[in-house]
Design an enzyme around this catalytic site. Structure first.
Site, PDB file in Angstrom:
ATOM      1  N   GLU A   5       0.859  -1.196   0.000  1.00 25.41           N
ATOM      2  CA  GLU A   5       0.000   0.000   0.000  1.00 25.41           C
ATOM      3  C   GLU A   5       0.888   1.237   0.000  1.00 25.41           C
ATOM      4  OE1 GLU A   5      -2.742   0.293   3.340  1.00 25.41           O
ATOM      5  OE2 GLU A   5      -2.803   2.479   3.111  1.00 25.41           O
TER       6      GLU A   5
ATOM      7  N   ARG B 267       0.351  10.367   0.197  1.00 26.52           N
ATOM      8  CA  ARG B 267       0.674  11.454   1.134  1.00 26.52           C
ATOM      9  C   ARG B 267       1.857  12.269   0.675  1.00 26.52           C
ATOM     10  NH1 ARG B 267       0.401   7.913   6.721  1.00 26.52           N
ATOM     11  NH2 ARG B 267      -1.421   6.755   6.029  1.00 26.52           N
TER      12      ARG B 267
ATOM     13  N   LYS C  91     -10.817  -1.684   6.910  1.00 29.73           N
ATOM     14  CA  LYS C  91      -9.616  -1.264   7.642  1.00 29.73           C
ATOM     15  C   LYS C  91     -10.083  -0.653   8.957  1.00 29.73           C
ATOM     16  CE  LYS C  91      -6.324   2.597   7.215  1.00 29.73           C
ATOM     17  NZ  LYS C  91      -4.914   2.644   6.799  1.00 29.73           N
TER      18      LYS C  91
HETATM   19  C1  3PG Z   1      -2.116   4.078   8.016  1.00 29.85           C
HETATM   20  O1  3PG Z   1      -2.368   4.875   7.140  1.00 29.85           O
HETATM   21  O2  3PG Z   1      -2.664   2.983   8.061  1.00 29.85           O
HETATM   22  C2  3PG Z   1      -1.189   4.449   9.112  1.00 29.85           C
HETATM   23  O3  3PG Z   1      -0.530   5.632   8.841  1.00 29.85           O
HETATM   24  C3  3PG Z   1      -0.200   3.400   9.443  1.00 29.85           C
HETATM   25  O4  3PG Z   1      -0.008   3.544  10.769  1.00 29.85           O
HETATM   26  P1  3PG Z   1       1.417   3.320  11.444  1.00 29.85           P
HETATM   27  O5  3PG Z   1       2.329   4.324  10.812  1.00 29.85           O
HETATM   28  O6  3PG Z   1       1.168   3.608  12.900  1.00 29.85           O
HETATM   29  O7  3PG Z   1       1.824   1.908  11.174  1.00 29.85           O
END
Ligand code: 3PG
Length: 219
Positions: A51, A55, A139
């Site tokens: 994924e 961003r 999710k």
């Molecule tokens: C996401 O978009 O799922 C999160 O930014 C991932 O979270 P993490 O950086 O805490 O793993």
């Protein structure tokens, strides 16, 4: 015909994303030229589903490069917040989209263009809205901040027909607790692609983190 081409011709069933291993890396990529060596390192480490979050300005070019050069990986776009994001992701070669929250507009856009969607939810009401639209794989974001394993256990009996990919605050140490839940087959997290490893183009480290993640099991 190459199998990967045959694969990419048909829309993906979102549940397939949960069938390739216990962890989906959530990737924030600053430099598009890192996309292919990073994806190869993840793939070599046993991670097939990637994924790439929308961003950074490099994200779409990164998705396109991975789709082109690492065809056996299944690359998708994360942080999809609009129909325009979904269309741009599909045009770049994304096989699926992930949204941080539930948006009927994003869901409608993905349905219209034939892009698999893993929509985000953080409350029971959002689970209801998403399931009303036919989504059965969601999710759970931000997983740790929104209630962690306790929330997923509570949802397990109420939403017995729904599977979740918890993401947000999960680590290699905590992932097995999530994978032990009946309604969790896969978790998401950014720990496989740390910013300093990407900045240093340290692909052996990314491959090690991927290998460790790919072998995680329920505790
Ligand atoms: C996401 O978009 O799922 C999160 O930014 C991932 O979270 P993490 O950086 O805490 O793993």
């Amino acid at each position: 015909m190459h199998v990967a081409l045959a694969d990419s011709a048909k829309p993906l069933d979102p549940l397939e994303l949960a069938s390739h291993g216990p962890v989906i890396p959530v990737i924030v990529i600053e430099r598009a030229e890192h996309a292919v060596p990073m994806a190869r390192a993840l793939f070599e480490g046993g991670i097939r589903v990637l994924e790439v979050t929308l961003r950074t300005p490099a994200a779409l070019a990164a998705i396109a490069a991975i789709a082109q050069s690492v065809p056996d990986a299944i690359v998708g776009a994360g942080t999809v917040r609009s129909g325009a994001d979904a269309r741009a992701a599909l045009a770049a070669g994304a096989r699926f989209a992930v949204s941080p929250g539930w948006s009927p507009r994003v869901a409608a856009a993905c349905r219209e263009i034939g892009l698999a969607l893993l929509p985000g939810v953080a409350t029971a009401s959002e689970v209801m809205l998403a399931t009303e639209e036919g989504f059965r794989f969601l999710k759970f974001f931000p997983a740790v901040a929104a209630g962690g394993t306790a929330m997923l256990k509570a949802w397990g009996s109420v939403f017995a027909d729904v599977a979740f990919c918890p993401t947000g605050g999960i680590t290699a140490a905590s992932a097995p607790d999530y994978l032990a839940l009946a309604n969790v087959k896969v978790v998401g997290g950014s720990w496989l692609t740390p910013p300093d490893a990407l900045a240093a183009a340290d692909w052996p480290r990314v491959e090690r983190l991927a290998r460790e993640a790919a072998s995680l099991k329920a505790k």
